[in-house]
Design a protein around this motif. Sequence first.
Motif, PDB file in Angstrom:
ATOM      1  N   LEU A 170       0.846  -1.185   0.000  1.00 27.17           N
ATOM      2  CA  LEU A 170       0.000   0.000   0.000  1.00 27.17           C
ATOM      3  C   LEU A 170       0.886   1.241   0.000  1.00 27.17           C
ATOM      4  O   LEU A 170       1.814   1.348   0.801  1.00 27.17           O
ATOM      5  CB  LEU A 170      -0.904  -0.006   1.227  1.00 27.17           C
ATOM      6  N   VAL A 171       0.583   2.178  -0.884  1.00 27.19           N
ATOM      7  CA  VAL A 171       1.357   3.418  -0.971  1.00 27.19           C
ATOM      8  C   VAL A 171       0.401   4.554  -1.275  1.00 27.19           C
ATOM      9  O   VAL A 171      -0.638   4.352  -1.917  1.00 27.19           O
ATOM     10  CB  VAL A 171       2.457   3.302  -2.052  1.00 27.19           C
ATOM     11  N   GLN A 172       0.739   5.739  -0.814  1.00 24.05           N
ATOM     12  CA  GLN A 172      -0.088   6.908  -1.107  1.00 24.05           C
ATOM     13  C   GLN A 172       0.127   7.360  -2.547  1.00 24.05           C
ATOM     14  O   GLN A 172       1.213   7.166  -3.123  1.00 24.05           O
ATOM     15  CB  GLN A 172       0.268   8.052  -0.161  1.00 24.05           C
ATOM     16  N   ALA A 173      -0.880   7.977  -3.104  1.00 22.71           N
ATOM     17  CA  ALA A 173      -0.750   8.542  -4.441  1.00 22.71           C
ATOM     18  C   ALA A 173       0.441   9.502  -4.464  1.00 22.71           C
ATOM     19  O   ALA A 173       0.639  10.296  -3.530  1.00 22.71           O
ATOM     20  CB  ALA A 173      -2.019   9.270  -4.836  1.00 22.71           C
ATOM     21  N   GLY A 174       1.245   9.387  -5.521  1.00 26.30           N
ATOM     22  CA  GLY A 174       2.457  10.183  -5.630  1.00 26.30           C
ATOM     23  C   GLY A 174       3.688   9.502  -5.077  1.00 26.30           C
ATOM     24  O   GLY A 174       4.817   9.968  -5.289  1.00 26.30           O
ATOM     25  N   GLY A 233       2.265 -13.102  -8.946  1.00 26.92           N
ATOM     26  CA  GLY A 233       1.717 -11.755  -8.841  1.00 26.92           C
ATOM     27  C   GLY A 233       1.903 -11.148  -7.472  1.00 26.92           C
ATOM     28  O   GLY A 233       2.008 -11.849  -6.467  1.00 26.92           O
ATOM     29  N   THR A 234       1.941  -9.832  -7.426  1.00 28.67           N
ATOM     30  CA  THR A 234       2.023  -9.093  -6.174  1.00 28.67           C
ATOM     31  C   THR A 234       1.082  -7.894  -6.262  1.00 28.67           C
ATOM     32  O   THR A 234       1.021  -7.218  -7.282  1.00 28.67           O
ATOM     33  CB  THR A 234       3.468  -8.665  -5.867  1.00 28.67           C
ATOM     34  N   GLN A 235       0.342  -7.656  -5.192  1.00 32.45           N
ATOM     35  CA  GLN A 235      -0.693  -6.624  -5.189  1.00 32.45           C
ATOM     36  C   GLN A 235      -0.097  -5.256  -4.909  1.00 32.45           C
ATOM     37  O   GLN A 235       0.686  -5.070  -3.972  1.00 32.45           O
ATOM     38  CB  GLN A 235      -1.745  -6.938  -4.119  1.00 32.45           C
ATOM     39  N   VAL A 236      -0.505  -4.291  -5.706  1.00 26.98           N
ATOM     40  CA  VAL A 236      -0.152  -2.886  -5.482  1.00 26.98           C
ATOM     41  C   VAL A 236      -1.448  -2.111  -5.255  1.00 26.98           C
ATOM     42  O   VAL A 236      -2.376  -2.189  -6.072  1.00 26.98           O
ATOM     43  CB  VAL A 236       0.618  -2.301  -6.675  1.00 26.98           C
ATOM     44  N   THR A 237      -1.492  -1.389  -4.157  1.00 22.70           N
ATOM     45  CA  THR A 237      -2.661  -0.591  -3.807  1.00 22.70           C
ATOM     46  C   THR A 237      -2.216   0.853  -3.606  1.00 22.70           C
ATOM     47  O   THR A 237      -1.199   1.101  -2.950  1.00 22.70           O
ATOM     48  CB  THR A 237      -3.318  -1.116  -2.522  1.00 22.70           C
ATOM     49  N   VAL A 238      -2.967   1.785  -4.157  1.00 21.19           N
ATOM     50  CA  VAL A 238      -2.636   3.203  -4.042  1.00 21.19           C
ATOM     51  C   VAL A 238      -3.783   3.910  -3.346  1.00 21.19           C
ATOM     52  O   VAL A 238      -4.936   3.821  -3.785  1.00 21.19           O
ATOM     53  CB  VAL A 238      -2.386   3.829  -5.433  1.00 21.19           C
ATOM     54  N   SER A 239      -3.470   4.607  -2.276  1.00 25.49           N
ATOM     55  CA  SER A 239      -4.486   5.348  -1.536  1.00 25.49           C
ATOM     56  C   SER A 239      -4.433   6.825  -1.934  1.00 25.49           C
ATOM     57  O   SER A 239      -3.368   7.376  -2.186  1.00 25.49           O
ATOM     58  CB  SER A 239      -4.265   5.208  -0.042  1.00 25.49           C
ATOM     59  N   SER A 240      -5.593   7.434  -1.982  1.00 25.69           N
ATOM     60  CA  SER A 240      -5.646   8.856  -2.378  1.00 25.69           C
ATOM     61  C   SER A 240      -5.542   9.772  -1.176  1.00 25.69           C
ATOM     62  O   SER A 240      -5.637   9.336  -0.039  1.00 25.69           O
ATOM     63  CB  SER A 240      -6.935   9.128  -3.137  1.00 25.69           C
TER      64      SER A 240
END
Length: 124
Positions: free
Chosen positions: A11-15, A117-124
């Motif tokens: 999980l990573v923030q947008a940007g 596979g590995t999941q990438v999630t982006v939080s706004s």
Amino acid sequence: QVQLVESGGGLVQAGGSLRLDCAASGRPLSNFSMGWCRQAQGNEREFVATFSWSGGNTYYADSVKGRFTITRDNNKNTVYLQMNSLKSEDPAVYYCAAVQWGPGRRTPEQYVYWGQGTQVTVSS
């Protein structure tokens, strides 16, 4: 045969940035054209980035050009995808893929070997 194992998603923030690793075993990666593809929920798997077996040419999907970089370390038998400036449209399961020899492949159907596979999630 080559076995591929991805890591580095999360999980990573947008940007923000993430680096995905793809560790290969069974055969030297230098014999393979390597790529990254992704599949968002409800969508088809799509091409992200690739380079030829010689590493001489790299190609990127227009949606990631200038933000993502694919590289390879033959000594570690590992391929990387550096993802910068992540956007809300980037979340997906990211897959490492390989096909022996030849140029970089720009469609998922052209790859033979796949990681889990590995999941990438982006939080706004």
